[in-house]
Structure formats: structure tokens, C-alpha cells
Write a protein that holds these residues in place. Structure first.
Motif, PDB file in Angstrom:
ATOM      1  N   LEU A  87      77.877  26.147  93.512  1.00 53.55           N
ATOM      2  CA  LEU A  87      77.025  24.992  93.760  1.00 53.55           C
ATOM      3  C   LEU A  87      76.323  25.031  95.109  1.00 53.55           C
ATOM      4  N   GLY A  88      76.662  26.011  95.944  1.00 52.44           N
ATOM      5  CA  GLY A  88      76.016  26.131  97.241  1.00 52.44           C
ATOM      6  C   GLY A  88      76.384  25.026  98.210  1.00 52.44           C
ATOM      7  N   ILE A  89      77.524  24.396  97.999  1.00 52.02           N
ATOM      8  CA  ILE A  89      77.983  23.316  98.872  1.00 52.02           C
ATOM      9  C   ILE A  89      78.961  23.886  99.890  1.00 52.02           C
ATOM     10  N   ARG A  90      78.721  23.638 101.147  1.00 54.51           N
ATOM     11  CA  ARG A  90      79.603  24.119 102.206  1.00 54.51           C
ATOM     12  C   ARG A  90      80.203  22.948 102.970  1.00 54.51           C
ATOM     13  N   PHE A  91      81.460  23.127 103.360  1.00 53.82           N
ATOM     14  CA  PHE A  91      82.151  22.082 104.100  1.00 53.82           C
ATOM     15  C   PHE A  91      81.726  22.098 105.563  1.00 53.82           C
ATOM     16  N   GLY A  92      81.542  20.890 106.114  1.00 52.41           N
ATOM     17  CA  GLY A  92      81.186  20.760 107.514  1.00 52.41           C
ATOM     18  C   GLY A  92      82.379  20.369 108.367  1.00 52.41           C
ATOM     19  N   ASP A  93      82.973  19.202 108.087  1.00 51.38           N
ATOM     20  CA  ASP A  93      84.144  18.759 108.828  1.00 51.38           C
ATOM     21  C   ASP A  93      84.970  17.833 107.954  1.00 51.38           C
ATOM     22  N   ALA A  94      86.087  17.388 108.487  1.00 47.03           N
ATOM     23  CA  ALA A  94      86.983  16.536 107.705  1.00 47.03           C
ATOM     24  C   ALA A  94      87.864  15.729 108.636  1.00 47.03           C
ATOM     25  N   ASP A  95      88.352  14.605 108.142  1.00 48.33           N
ATOM     26  CA  ASP A  95      89.401  13.829 108.793  1.00 48.33           C
ATOM     27  C   ASP A  95      90.678  14.058 108.003  1.00 48.33           C
ATOM     28  N   GLU A  96      91.769  14.313 108.720  1.00 50.18           N
ATOM     29  CA  GLU A  96      93.026  14.620 108.030  1.00 50.18           C
ATOM     30  C   GLU A  96      94.176  13.888 108.705  1.00 50.18           C
ATOM     31  N   ARG A  97      95.084  13.386 107.885  1.00 49.26           N
ATOM     32  CA  ARG A  97      96.266  12.679 108.371  1.00 49.26           C
ATOM     33  C   ARG A  97      97.483  13.240 107.659  1.00 49.26           C
ATOM     34  N   ILE A  98      98.583  13.441 108.420  1.00 45.50           N
ATOM     35  CA  ILE A  98      99.810  14.006 107.870  1.00 45.50           C
ATOM     36  C   ILE A  98     100.951  13.024 108.093  1.00 45.50           C
ATOM     37  N   GLU A  99     101.778  12.862 107.079  1.00 44.96           N
ATOM     38  CA  GLU A  99     102.972  12.033 107.213  1.00 44.96           C
ATOM     39  C   GLU A  99     104.090  12.624 106.360  1.00 44.96           C
ATOM     40  N   THR A 100     105.301  12.156 106.616  1.00 48.30           N
ATOM     41  CA  THR A 100     106.460  12.583 105.841  1.00 48.30           C
ATOM     42  C   THR A 100     106.819  11.496 104.844  1.00 48.30           C
ATOM     43  N   VAL A 101     107.006  11.892 103.580  1.00 52.89           N
ATOM     44  CA  VAL A 101     107.334  10.936 102.531  1.00 52.89           C
ATOM     45  C   VAL A 101     108.371  11.558 101.599  1.00 52.89           C
ATOM     46  N   LEU A 102     108.896  10.730 100.706  1.00 47.73           N
ATOM     47  CA  LEU A 102     109.689  11.210  99.584  1.00 47.73           C
ATOM     48  C   LEU A 102     108.815  11.166  98.341  1.00 47.73           C
ATOM     49  N   ALA A 103     108.942  12.155  97.491  1.00 44.50           N
ATOM     50  CA  ALA A 103     108.161  12.179  96.261  1.00 44.50           C
ATOM     51  C   ALA A 103     108.623  11.071  95.320  1.00 44.50           C
ATOM     52  N   THR A 104     107.696  10.568  94.515  1.00 46.24           N
ATOM     53  CA  THR A 104     108.062   9.650  93.442  1.00 46.24           C
ATOM     54  C   THR A 104     108.804  10.445  92.366  1.00 46.24           C
ATOM     55  N   PRO A 105     109.516   9.768  91.464  1.00 43.96           N
ATOM     56  CA  PRO A 105     110.180  10.518  90.381  1.00 43.96           C
ATOM     57  C   PRO A 105     109.221  11.402  89.586  1.00 43.96           C
ATOM     58  N   ARG A 106     108.007  10.895  89.317  1.00 39.40           N
ATOM     59  CA  ARG A 106     107.028  11.713  88.587  1.00 39.40           C
ATOM     60  C   ARG A 106     106.617  12.943  89.384  1.00 39.40           C
ATOM     61  N   GLU A 107     106.326  12.752  90.670  1.00 37.03           N
ATOM     62  CA  GLU A 107     105.907  13.877  91.510  1.00 37.03           C
ATOM     63  C   GLU A 107     107.020  14.915  91.639  1.00 37.03           C
ATOM     64  N   ALA A 108     108.249  14.445  91.824  1.00 36.60           N
ATOM     65  CA  ALA A 108     109.376  15.366  91.936  1.00 36.60           C
ATOM     66  C   ALA A 108     109.538  16.184  90.669  1.00 36.60           C
ATOM     67  N   LEU A 109     109.322  15.557  89.509  1.00 35.09           N
ATOM     68  CA  LEU A 109     109.436  16.280  88.237  1.00 35.09           C
ATOM     69  C   LEU A 109     108.352  17.347  88.118  1.00 35.09           C
ATOM     70  N   LEU A 110     107.127  17.012  88.517  1.00 34.74           N
ATOM     71  CA  LEU A 110     106.027  17.975  88.435  1.00 34.74           C
ATOM     72  C   LEU A 110     106.235  19.155  89.382  1.00 34.74           C
ATOM     73  N   ILE A 111     106.734  18.867  90.587  1.00 34.32           N
ATOM     74  CA  ILE A 111     106.930  19.936  91.573  1.00 34.32           C
ATOM     75  C   ILE A 111     108.250  20.669  91.337  1.00 34.32           C
ATOM     76  N   GLY A 112     109.179  20.015  90.644  1.00 33.30           N
ATOM     77  CA  GLY A 112     110.459  20.649  90.356  1.00 33.30           C
ATOM     78  C   GLY A 112     111.447  20.562  91.491  1.00 33.30           C
ATOM     79  N   THR A 113     111.485  19.408  92.166  1.00 23.98           N
ATOM     80  CA  THR A 113     112.384  19.218  93.311  1.00 23.98           C
ATOM     81  C   THR A 113     113.200  17.948  93.121  1.00 23.98           C
ATOM     82  N   PRO A 114     114.304  17.803  93.855  1.00 24.51           N
ATOM     83  CA  PRO A 114     115.028  16.532  93.841  1.00 24.51           C
ATOM     84  C   PRO A 114     114.185  15.451  94.520  1.00 24.51           C
ATOM     85  N   PRO A 115     114.256  14.204  94.058  1.00 21.67           N
ATOM     86  CA  PRO A 115     113.483  13.128  94.697  1.00 21.67           C
ATOM     87  C   PRO A 115     113.826  12.938  96.173  1.00 21.67           C
TER      88      PRO A 115
END
Length: 254
Positions: free
Chosen positions: A185-213
Motif C-alpha cells: 500500500l506504500g504506507i510508511r510509519f512516521g512515529d507512535a505513542d506507546e505505553r507499557i504496563e503489567t497486567v494479568l491475562a483474562t481467562p480468554r486471553e490466557a487460553l489463547l496464549i496457552g498460559t496460566p491466568p
């Protein structure tokens, strides 16, 4: 600063032992198992819990608590009914490089498995991040992130249909979305805002990733713009806290 007992810089000061010298029994066992892990090397099987309990003259519950912490820290991994020494964590750069590029640089094979691709009217809470009008069609693409076929994360990408009109027909979901935007598509990234935090996965997310909640996750929120400053995508990515670390290079303040 001096590092006692040959302790390496970057390790916990005084190996994490309080000044009064009293440490929980499980922590002493954890330190000894960690030393054993270094001796064994990646992929090697750890002795059974009962054998470790006999070796260190403690209860199996004490051994189990020590192993739980080493598993959470990513030093060990479950394999079948046993436990093996884990490899080094994947280092993902905090940059506008794609997940695919970051994993390949470390000699691992990246991949993704599509969970779902949906189109829906853009809610007001998402509109500003995408530079869209409320009700305008947007895509939501959810994919499990893989490294050498291991499930290591879960990625949700939101982008307007106007920017990527044929996402459902022209894009291979197991490939790099950033490469598709750039090369097709000829689209190039210029910049971004990013935020990081620590969380516990939801039961659905844990099942998809294959980890304990209970396994801590690193959650990244990113809002990206193209080279003209126009909003492009919003991404929510969960990374396994036991398999990932993040790196960046900092410059001097101006």
C-alpha cells in the motif's frame, strides 16, 4: 560500588538477602535451583520435585514454591509433565520495527495465527486514535504471536477500512502487517505513542496464549501515525512476561 562474592552488576544487591540475614526457606532453595539451572543449560530437564526436596532437605511444597517463581521469571518451562531449563528471553525493541523483524533478528522464526478479523462501526472512544468519524467502518484483527511455534503473545490491531480497504482479501494473516502496509500500500510509519504496563491475562486471553491466568503479562498500547502525521493504527499487544523483555536506546536530554 563493590559487588560482594563476585556478584555480577545487574543482579539483586547482596543477592536479595535482607540486612538481618534471615531469608525464607523457599528463597534459599530457589537460589540453589537457579545455580543448578545455570549448570544444566537450555532444554535440559530439571530433577523431579521429590528429588530436589531430598537433595535440599526441605518439603516438596517448599520446592514447589521455588519452582513457581522460577517459572514466572522465565528461567524454567513446563514440558509435558516435567520441567526444563528455558532459553533466554526474546528482546523486543521499543521501536516502530514490526514483531516479525524483532524476532528474526534473534534467530527465531516468527509467526502469527489469526483468531478473528471483523469489521464494525467505529466507536467514539476509538475514533480520535484512528483519525476516523464515529460510525466509520474499521477493522479489528486479532492474532496469536508465535516464536518457533510457541505461543508468546496476543495482538489486537484496529485500522480504518478507508486506509486498508482489502485487508480481508489481500493480506496473509500469518505475515507482517507492517510489511504489507509498506510494500503493498506504500504506507510508511512516521512515529507512535506507546505505553507499557503489567497486567494479568483474562481467562480468554490466557487460553489463547496457552498460559496460566496468574502469569504476569506485559501489555503494550500503541497509537501509530504515518510519515504525514495522520493516525494509522491502534494496537493492543499482550506479551508473556516470562518470555519477553524490552529494550531501547536513550539519548542525552536536550
Amino acid at each position: 560500588m563493590d559487588y560482594p562474592n563476585g556478584q555480577a552488576p545487574g543482579a539483586p544487591v547482596r543477592s536479595g538477602i535482607p540486612e538481618h540475614g534471615r531469608i525464607p526457606k523457599y528463597y534459599a532453595v530457589k537460589a540453589r535451583v537457579a545455580a543448578l539451572v545455570e549448570e544444566l543449560g537450555e532444554g535440559q530437564a530439571l530433577p523431579a520435585e521429590r528429588d530436589l526436596a531430598v537433595r535440599y532437605a526441605v518439603s516438596r511444597e517448599t520446592v514447589r514454591q521455588a519452582l513457581r517463581e522460577l517459572l514466572l521469571e522465565g528461567r524454567l518451562r513446563r514440558r509435558g509433565r516435567g520441567t526444563v531449563v528455558a532459553g533466554p528471553k526474546l528482546e523486543q525493541p521499543l521501536s516502530l520495527a514490526s514483531y516479525t523483524e524483532g524476532v528474526r533478528r534473534q534467530g527465531r522464526r516468527p509467526g502469527r495465527t489469526l483468531v478473528g478479523l471483523d469489521r464494525f462501526p467505529c466507536p467514539a472512544a476509538l475514533a480520535a486514535d484512528l483519525g476516523a468519524d464515529a460510525g466509520e467502518p474499521v477493522w479489528h484483527m486479532e492474532r496469536v504471536l508465535l516464536a518457533d511455534d510457541d505461543r508468546v503473545g496476543l495482538e489486537s490491531t484496529y485500522v480504518t477500512e478507508a486506509r486498508v480497504p482489502r485487508l480481508d482479501t489481500d493480506f496473509a494473516p500469518d505475515s507482517s502487517f507492517y510489511a504489507y502496509l509498506r510494500e503493498r500500500l506504500g504506507i510508511r510509519f512516521g512515529d507512535a505513542d506507546e505505553r507499557i504496563e503489567t497486567v494479568l491475562a483474562t481467562p480468554r486471553e490466557a487460553l489463547l496464549i496457552g498460559t496460566p491466568p496468574a502469569l504476569p503479562m506485559l501489555l503494550l498500547h500503541r497509537v501509530s501515525r504515518d510519515t504525514e502525521g495522520r493516525p494509522l493504527e491502534r494496537v493492543r499487544t499482550l506479551y508473556r512476561g516470562d518470555r519477553f523483555s524490552f529494550t531501547t536506546r536513550l539519548g542525552a536530554p536536550r
